[in-house]
Design a protein around this motif. Structure first.
Motif, PDB file in Angstrom:
ATOM      1  N   ASN A  22     -65.445  -1.086  19.508  1.00 37.36           N
ATOM      2  CA  ASN A  22     -66.498  -0.752  20.278  1.00 37.36           C
ATOM      3  C   ASN A  22     -66.556   0.768  20.625  1.00 37.36           C
ATOM      4  OD1 ASN A  22     -68.372  -2.719  21.374  1.00 37.36           O
ATOM      5  ND2 ASN A  22     -66.329  -3.907  21.508  1.00 37.36           N
ATOM      6  N   ILE A  23     -67.600   1.271  21.076  1.00 36.78           N
ATOM      7  CA  ILE A  23     -67.571   2.780  21.332  1.00 36.78           C
ATOM      8  C   ILE A  23     -67.334   3.113  23.043  1.00 36.78           C
ATOM      9  CG2 ILE A  23     -68.983   4.853  21.212  1.00 36.78           C
ATOM     10  CD1 ILE A  23     -68.260   3.590  18.546  1.00 36.78           C
ATOM     11  N   GLN A  24     -68.204   2.432  23.822  1.00 42.08           N
ATOM     12  CA  GLN A  24     -68.035   2.477  25.007  1.00 42.08           C
ATOM     13  C   GLN A  24     -67.744   1.386  26.191  1.00 42.08           C
ATOM     14  OE1 GLN A  24     -70.994   4.995  26.708  1.00 42.08           O
ATOM     15  NE2 GLN A  24     -69.629   6.277  28.029  1.00 42.08           N
ATOM     16  N   GLY A  25     -67.037   1.581  27.019  1.00 48.83           N
ATOM     17  CA  GLY A  25     -66.909   0.602  28.197  1.00 48.83           C
ATOM     18  C   GLY A  25     -66.019  -0.235  28.082  1.00 48.83           C
ATOM     19  N   LEU A  26     -65.553  -0.587  26.810  1.00 45.04           N
ATOM     20  CA  LEU A  26     -64.623  -1.662  26.532  1.00 45.04           C
ATOM     21  C   LEU A  26     -63.017  -0.968  26.757  1.00 45.04           C
ATOM     22  CD1 LEU A  26     -66.847  -3.167  24.854  1.00 45.04           C
ATOM     23  CD2 LEU A  26     -65.012  -4.774  24.863  1.00 45.04           C
ATOM     24  N   PRO A  27     -61.995  -1.972  26.945  1.00 47.20           N
ATOM     25  CA  PRO A  27     -60.630  -1.531  27.076  1.00 47.20           C
ATOM     26  C   PRO A  27     -60.066  -0.872  25.817  1.00 47.20           C
ATOM     27  CG  PRO A  27     -60.617  -3.989  27.069  1.00 47.20           C
ATOM     28  CD  PRO A  27     -62.156  -3.311  26.748  1.00 47.20           C
ATOM     29  N   THR A  28     -59.336   0.188  26.412  1.00 44.68           N
ATOM     30  CA  THR A  28     -58.353   0.917  25.031  1.00 44.68           C
ATOM     31  C   THR A  28     -57.265   1.176  25.752  1.00 44.68           C
ATOM     32  OG1 THR A  28     -58.787   3.005  25.653  1.00 44.68           O
ATOM     33  CG2 THR A  28     -60.321   1.912  24.192  1.00 44.68           C
ATOM     34  N   TRP A  29     -56.126   0.925  24.981  1.00 40.30           N
ATOM     35  CA  TRP A  29     -54.772   1.331  25.499  1.00 40.30           C
ATOM     36  C   TRP A  29     -54.052   2.403  24.672  1.00 40.30           C
ATOM     37  CZ3 TRP A  29     -56.782  -3.493  24.984  1.00 40.30           C
ATOM     38  CH2 TRP A  29     -57.027  -4.348  26.122  1.00 40.30           C
ATOM     39  N   TYR A  30     -53.071   3.007  25.461  1.00 42.80           N
ATOM     40  CA  TYR A  30     -52.518   4.238  24.830  1.00 42.80           C
ATOM     41  C   TYR A  30     -50.986   3.947  25.039  1.00 42.80           C
ATOM     42  CZ  TYR A  30     -51.286   9.042  23.193  1.00 42.80           C
ATOM     43  OH  TYR A  30     -50.738   9.825  22.612  1.00 42.80           O
ATOM     44  N   GLU A  31     -50.261   3.801  23.952  1.00 41.46           N
ATOM     45  CA  GLU A  31     -49.001   3.491  24.402  1.00 41.46           C
ATOM     46  C   GLU A  31     -47.949   4.521  23.868  1.00 41.46           C
ATOM     47  OE1 GLU A  31     -47.622  -0.541  23.498  1.00 41.46           O
ATOM     48  OE2 GLU A  31     -46.121   0.546  22.207  1.00 41.46           O
ATOM     49  N   VAL A  32     -46.838   4.892  24.917  1.00 38.03           N
ATOM     50  CA  VAL A  32     -46.013   6.220  24.440  1.00 38.03           C
ATOM     51  C   VAL A  32     -44.739   5.439  24.541  1.00 38.03           C
ATOM     52  CG1 VAL A  32     -45.585   8.416  24.797  1.00 38.03           C
ATOM     53  CG2 VAL A  32     -47.869   7.700  25.233  1.00 38.03           C
ATOM     54  N   ARG A  33     -44.169   5.521  23.453  1.00 36.92           N
ATOM     55  CA  ARG A  33     -42.662   5.195  23.261  1.00 36.92           C
ATOM     56  C   ARG A  33     -41.927   6.656  23.522  1.00 36.92           C
ATOM     57  NH1 ARG A  33     -39.063   1.934  18.908  1.00 36.92           N
ATOM     58  NH2 ARG A  33     -37.242   1.827  20.233  1.00 36.92           N
ATOM     59  N   ILE A  34     -41.086   6.812  24.405  1.00 37.79           N
ATOM     60  CA  ILE A  34     -40.195   7.819  24.776  1.00 37.79           C
ATOM     61  C   ILE A  34     -38.921   7.483  24.150  1.00 37.79           C
ATOM     62  CG2 ILE A  34     -39.134   9.545  26.454  1.00 37.79           C
ATOM     63  CD1 ILE A  34     -42.056   8.372  27.977  1.00 37.79           C
ATOM     64  N   THR A  35     -38.554   8.317  23.236  1.00 39.07           N
ATOM     65  CA  THR A  35     -37.226   7.861  22.394  1.00 39.07           C
ATOM     66  C   THR A  35     -36.234   8.904  21.991  1.00 39.07           C
ATOM     67  OG1 THR A  35     -36.391   6.801  20.509  1.00 39.07           O
ATOM     68  CG2 THR A  35     -38.748   7.321  20.518  1.00 39.07           C
ATOM     69  N   GLU A  36     -35.305   9.073  22.899  1.00 39.21           N
ATOM     70  CA  GLU A  36     -34.565  10.259  22.533  1.00 39.21           C
ATOM     71  C   GLU A  36     -33.831   9.870  21.250  1.00 39.21           C
ATOM     72  OE1 GLU A  36     -32.047  11.964  25.459  1.00 39.21           O
ATOM     73  OE2 GLU A  36     -31.399  13.399  23.918  1.00 39.21           O
ATOM     74  N   ASP A  37     -33.556   8.740  20.910  1.00 43.36           N
ATOM     75  CA  ASP A  37     -32.881   8.452  19.552  1.00 43.36           C
ATOM     76  C   ASP A  37     -33.779   8.420  18.222  1.00 43.36           C
ATOM     77  OD1 ASP A  37     -30.599   7.839  21.016  1.00 43.36           O
ATOM     78  OD2 ASP A  37     -30.950   5.816  21.093  1.00 43.36           O
ATOM     79  N   GLY A  38     -34.935   8.861  18.656  1.00 41.87           N
ATOM     80  CA  GLY A  38     -35.877   9.062  17.505  1.00 41.87           C
ATOM     81  C   GLY A  38     -36.372   7.621  16.845  1.00 41.87           C
ATOM     82  N   HIS A  39     -36.387   6.603  17.441  1.00 38.43           N
ATOM     83  CA  HIS A  39     -37.159   5.301  16.815  1.00 38.43           C
ATOM     84  C   HIS A  39     -38.628   5.284  16.963  1.00 38.43           C
ATOM     85  CE1 HIS A  39     -32.980   3.944  16.544  1.00 38.43           C
ATOM     86  NE2 HIS A  39     -32.866   3.671  17.970  1.00 38.43           N
ATOM     87  N   LEU A  40     -39.181   5.746  15.971  1.00 42.63           N
ATOM     88  CA  LEU A  40     -40.611   5.853  15.864  1.00 42.63           C
ATOM     89  C   LEU A  40     -41.482   4.664  15.673  1.00 42.63           C
ATOM     90  CD1 LEU A  40     -40.665   9.401  14.430  1.00 42.63           C
ATOM     91  CD2 LEU A  40     -40.616   9.022  16.788  1.00 42.63           C
ATOM     92  N   GLY A  41     -40.950   3.750  15.477  1.00 43.89           N
ATOM     93  CA  GLY A  41     -41.641   2.496  15.483  1.00 43.89           C
ATOM     94  C   GLY A  41     -42.054   1.868  16.832  1.00 43.89           C
TER      95      GLY A  41
END
Ligand SMILES: Cc1ncc(C[n+]2csc(CCOP(=O)(O)OP(=O)(O)O)c2C)c(N)n1
Ligand code: SF4
Ligand SMILES: [Mg+2]
Lengths: 611, 351
Positions: free
Chosen positions: A48-67
């Motif tokens: 959808n373009i506007q008005g619906l939910p979106t999420w942005y997830e940030v994994r902070i990972t000193e060990d470099g696990h990017l999955g």
């Protein structure tokens, strides 16, 4: 007990689509990177373009696990619509950050988490009058508040803001101001920092932070693509968009201001692939970018390109099917539809980049492969790599590199009396010579058709020349095995009877899972397959082990099917590990599936059975 | 059916064109279509037009879809590269080919099934993009190759050989091409070589999207009484608005036409079209008037032929895309790859 962790936690932002939160969220992720700590962000968005939910997830990972990790340690809950689910999804002991302008009943919270309220709307309304400004700066205010709560280096954020707005001093100052509004509120009113913290480190190195689609498009620029025909479809549109903007920057003749590229937004995917085939038949490097439904439409043409032997590059940024499926969710579900696209006996090479670096590399290489093999080549990305920023090795290019245009006869060759048979296997590798239209006034022309023909491209419906041609195509496919990117093997430091095969965007989760499994005493040799057709080392790897897990993100174990089919392997030895709910696969998922299986296998030692 | 090569003997007395080629040099292999098929006459007209224009045969690329009509590129221009694509999709393949090399002449050949049914969309979009090409539909109102089903250009009320009546309205490709912005639109009849050859020549010299609808009776399935695409019907109802003389840039104009009846149209490449008006008020430069005229005459049961619309100064897709003059297929790594220094800068911007 509130969670305590330094440089190893997951923050999720719950936003309303179109509220301008995306750039603030990205700024958050980049600031952590600037502090030398790897991050892996993911967009979760509806169609959808506007008005619906979106999420942005940030994994902070000193060990470099990017999955993706799974689980949320801190929720930045900015969307009242999804509040209940968002609050429920926080790990016990986690943190909830919210806009406390309006009082909320206690029943809306949980008592096993830490609740942090900042009156964001009130602050923004007090400070700004323009509604759009109120909305946009609210995002920067929460970023400022988070920076204090997570003990982040505010200089890193300020530096990024300065770079972003370049010389627009006014914008820089107003963003700084909003940032400090949030920061100051926390410093004056709240306990800080909390248990989750970002501490400066040096784990980022010279890595870059980029989306796979943009990287693949840049690969197409470096790989010499001059024609792009496409039809919009999520999650591939941003690849064509990126190609357009890269070309505008990098491919305009500085003197004439004319374009060394042609990009056409076609009327549908049939026309896109048709244009690609026409351009490539005529000697230009051409590609299209699409997703599953587009592949379905292109199949008749793909058979033509296979049979008439015309190069074509197709970037397939996969999403969850079948049909329209889950258009904004990730999967690796088009392996079979691409490998065998079209009616009759057809098969096509596919490349499986694991991240943007390989998307760039394979993106460029695919044009050499398509020209060398004179056949369609698929670069199989997916939404997870394509539409998310990923920390990855910098792009590299060797300036001495010439493009491999494959076997093309020139006017000089023809004048020198070389025998030109369009479908003549002169070198035994199954690859014939071609000529570009317009090469020579009297020699080397031929008729390209999807109907059967002899070695000199003359129409025939006789059985023997048909069979001869079909077998040559198989020889060509054999040749491809040694040309496409080879699988990468990583053996466990302890000898083991078990292996795992995986590919594409599963790589970071798999690497992390291997570590988790090792800690549990399960050792696995690993093989990352990077292309189809399979190199003989895939067969070797399987024969070196009793059981091989095949980890992939689809329901039907498509890679496993291809291995069984192409390598003639006993299916019982290939154990599927399948993740297909549309979210990116996680290390936790893989480790638990594999260890359950291994624990069960311990009971029945199959090696003896085989002997 | 296997490929039949034409015997290659050149009579020493065969006339040669300005390039020193004979008529034979523009022929292809022997046609395998039904004897008397209209498509073969169009093949002959294409050969004649290319011969008369003295085109180097290898500088032409011929593309087609699938159908009896789409087979014809095998029967002309044996020294040109050809491409029999898939059913209804010639326009996209031609568009791509044109993008790759703007210096060749693109000849697209299609049928009414190929262009008005399965390929209606691609036909429309190639025209509206202004691809520099000659797009010929060999229009017989049926699917010849699949044995006589109605196509989308069959007129409502016309009868199939098996006695069925077509109840659907027909698509008039000329009207559609006109509406979509083709800069050269003509209709002709395979049985009228005198009209067809100059039209093909003019279309080839036109530097934009040139569309030619050529009525081309199918003797096997659509040449009976009750058909509106039979030889007899088309002859009886042919309403030619003009006759055309094509004058190449090299020729001097001989002004021996009766004043008021002849209009000279100068094309971008310097060629000139001398139009002998048959319908006195017909304005070949007015899209709207042309469409009106077409509709009126069609309602009266007439088949309007001739050069129906031409824009003397057309634009094409390359102009719209602002591509470099050099064909894209001649560019190499040094022109296409931005190089490692640029890549280092990109890397730096991504940190
Ligand atoms: C996808 C596909 N569907 C159906 C066919 C079968 N088919 C071959 S030719 C044709 C119709 C051709 O009609 P037209 O373009 O009018 O050519 P004609 O033979 O009349 O010259 C059809 C339906 C095909 N080749 N491909
Ligand atoms: S079937 Fe009709 S269109 Fe096909 S070759 Fe015969 S006459 Fe021509
Ligand atoms: Mg037809």
């Amino acid at each position: 007990m509130p969670l305590e962790s330094v440089n190893d936690f997951v923050v999720r932002f719950a936003n309303v689509n179109g509220s301008g939160s995306a750039s603030a969220n990205e700024l958050f992720a980049r600031s952590v990177l600037r502090m030398g700590v790897p991050v892996s962000p993911r967009n979760i968005f509806p169609s959808n373009i506007q008005g619906l939910p979106t999420w942005y997830e940030v994994r902070i990972t000193e060990d470099g696990h990017l999955g993706a990790r799974g689980g949320i340690d801190m929720m930045v809950a900015m969307n009242p619509q999804t509040w209940d689910k968002d609050v429920a999804s926080i790990e016990p002991g986690g943190y909830l950050f919210y806009d406390s302008t309006k009082p909320m009943p206690a029943s809306k919270f949980r008592d096993d988490i830490t609740v942090i309220g900042v009156p964001l709307t009130a602050i923004a309304n007090r400070e700004y009058t323009d509604p759009r400004q109120r909305q946009l700066f609210k995002n920067i205010i929460y970023l400022g508040a988070l920076s204090a709560l997570l003990d982040m280096d505010v200089k890193a954020i300020e530096q990024l803001i300065t770079e972003q707005f370049k010389s627009k001093e006014k914008l820089i100052q107003s963003n700084f101001h909003a940032l400090h509004l949030g920061r100051d509120y926390v410093t004056l009113n709240l306990e800080h920092p909390i248990g989750l913290r970002v501490r400066k480190s040096d784990k980022v190195g010279d890595r870059i932070f980029v989306e796979g689609n943009s990287a693949a498009a840049l690969g197409a620029v470096y790989g010499g693509a001059s024609v792009c025909a496409w039809y919009p479809i999520t999650p591939s549109s941003s690849l064509a968009d990126a190609f357009t903007s890269h070309c505008r920057r990098l491919r305009v003749d500085p003197e004439t201001k004319q374009n060394k590229f042609a990009i056409v937004q076609a009327e549908d995917e049939l026309a896109s692939i048709g244009m690609v085939i026409g351009a490539a038949w005529n000697g230009a490097r051409a590609f299209t970018a699409t997703s599953g439904p587009g592949i379905s439409l292109m199949t008749e043409f793909l058979g033509l390109a296979y049979f008439a032997e015309i190069p074509a590059v197709v970037f397939n940024v996969q999403r969850a099917g079948p049909s329209t499926g889950m258009p904004t969710r990730t999967q690796q579900c088009d392996l079979i539809s691409c490998a065998y696209a079209s009616h009759g006996d057809t098969k096509h090479p596919m490349l499986f980049p694991e991240d943007p670096t390989e998307a760039f590399e394979f993106g460029a290489q695919s044009f050499d492969l398509a020209d060398r093999l004179q056949t369609p080549v698929f670069v199989m990305l997916d939404l997870d790599i394509g539409m998310n920023h990923r920390l990855c090795k910098p792009f590299k290019w060797d300036d001495s590199k010439q493009y491999d245009r494959g076997k093309v006869m020139t006017a000089a060759d023809l004048d020198a009396g070389k025998d030109f048979g369009r479908y003549l296997d002169v070198d035994g590798d199954g690859i014939p010579f071609r000529t570009y239209p317009g090469t020579h006034p009297t020699k080397g022309s031929f008729f390209t058709r999807g109907t059967s023909r002899d070695r000199y491209a003359r129409y025939t419906e006789e059985g023997p020349p048909y069979v001869d041609n079909m077998q040559r195509l198989l020889r060509k496919f054999e040749t491809a095995k040694d040309l496409v990117p080879k699988p990468l093997r990583a053996n466990s430091d302890k000898a083991t009877r078990f292996g795992v095969i995986y590919f594409g965007s599963t790589a970071p989760a798999m690497d992390e899972a291997a570590g988790l499994l090792k800690a549990q005493g399960h050792h696995l040799d690993m093989l990352r397959v990077r292309a189809f057709p399979f190199h003989h080392s895939v067969d070797d790897f399987i024969s070196d082990h009793d059981f091989v897990f095949v980890v992939e993100q689809n329901r039907d174990a498509q890679l496993r099917s291809l291995i069984v089919n192409e390598c003639a392997i006993d299916p019982a030895r290939l154990v599927p590990v399948l993740h297909f709910d549309g979210t990116p696969i996680t290390a936790r998922f893989i480790a638990s599936a594999v260890s359950n299986r291994l624990d069960a296998l311990k009971v029945t030692p199959l090696r003896k059975e085989r002997a | 059916m296997t490929y039949l090569a034409k015997p290659k003997f050149h009579h020493p007395a065969l006339p040669k064109n300005a390039l020193g080629f004979t008529h034979r040099d523009y022929e292809g292999s022997v046609s395998t279509l039904c004897a008397g098929c209209g498509h073969d006459s169009i093949t002959a007209a294409v050969i004649e037009a290319c011969y008369e224009l003295s085109l180097p045969p290898h500088r032409i690329a011929k593309l087609s879809g699938i159908g009896c009509s789409s087979k014809t590129p095998t029967y002309f221009l044996g020294n040109s590269h050809g491409f029999n694509t898939v059913h209804g999709r010639m326009p996209s393949v031609l568009t791509g080919a044109n993008l790759a090399n703007r210096d060749l002449i693109y000849l697209g050949v299609s049928g009414d099934g190929d262009s008005a049914s399965i390929g209606f969309g691609q036909f429309a979009h190639a025209i509206r993009r202004g691809v520099n090409m000659v797009y010929i539909v060999e229009n017989n109102g049926v699917y010849g190759l699949t044995k006589g089903q109605f196509s989308a250009t069959a007129d409502r009320g016309s009868k199939s050989k098996r006695g069925l009546t077509n109840n659907d309205s027909s698509i008039d490709l000329v009207a559609v091409a006109m509406q979509l912005g083709a800069t050269f639109v003509a209709r002709s009849f395979s049985g009228d070589k005198g009209q067809l050859v100059p039209l093909i020549k003019a279309a080839i010299e036109h530097e934009g999207a040139a569309f030619l609808d050529v009525l081309s009776p199918c003797v096997a399935f659509n040449n009976h009484a009750g058909s509106t695409k039979s030889f007899d019907y088309v002859r009886e109802h042919n309403d030619a608005v003009n006759r055309l003389d094509f004058i190449s840039p090299r020729d001097a104009i001989k002004v021996d036409y009766e004043p008021g009846t002849t209009q000279i149209v100068e094309q971008h490449d310097g060629s000139r079209l001398a139009l002998h008006k048959l319908a006195p008020d017909y304005d070949v430069h007015s899209r709207i008037a042309a469409m009106n005229y077409l509709m009126e005459r069609q309602a009266a049961g007439e088949v309007v032929t001739g050069l129906l619309y031409v824009e003397p100064d057309p634009e094409d897709l390359h102009k719209h895309l602002n591509t470099v003059k050099a064909p894209l297929n001649t560019l190499e790594a040094k022109e296409l790859s931005p190089g490692s220094a640029a890549l280092e800068k990109i890397n730096a911007s991504l940190r």
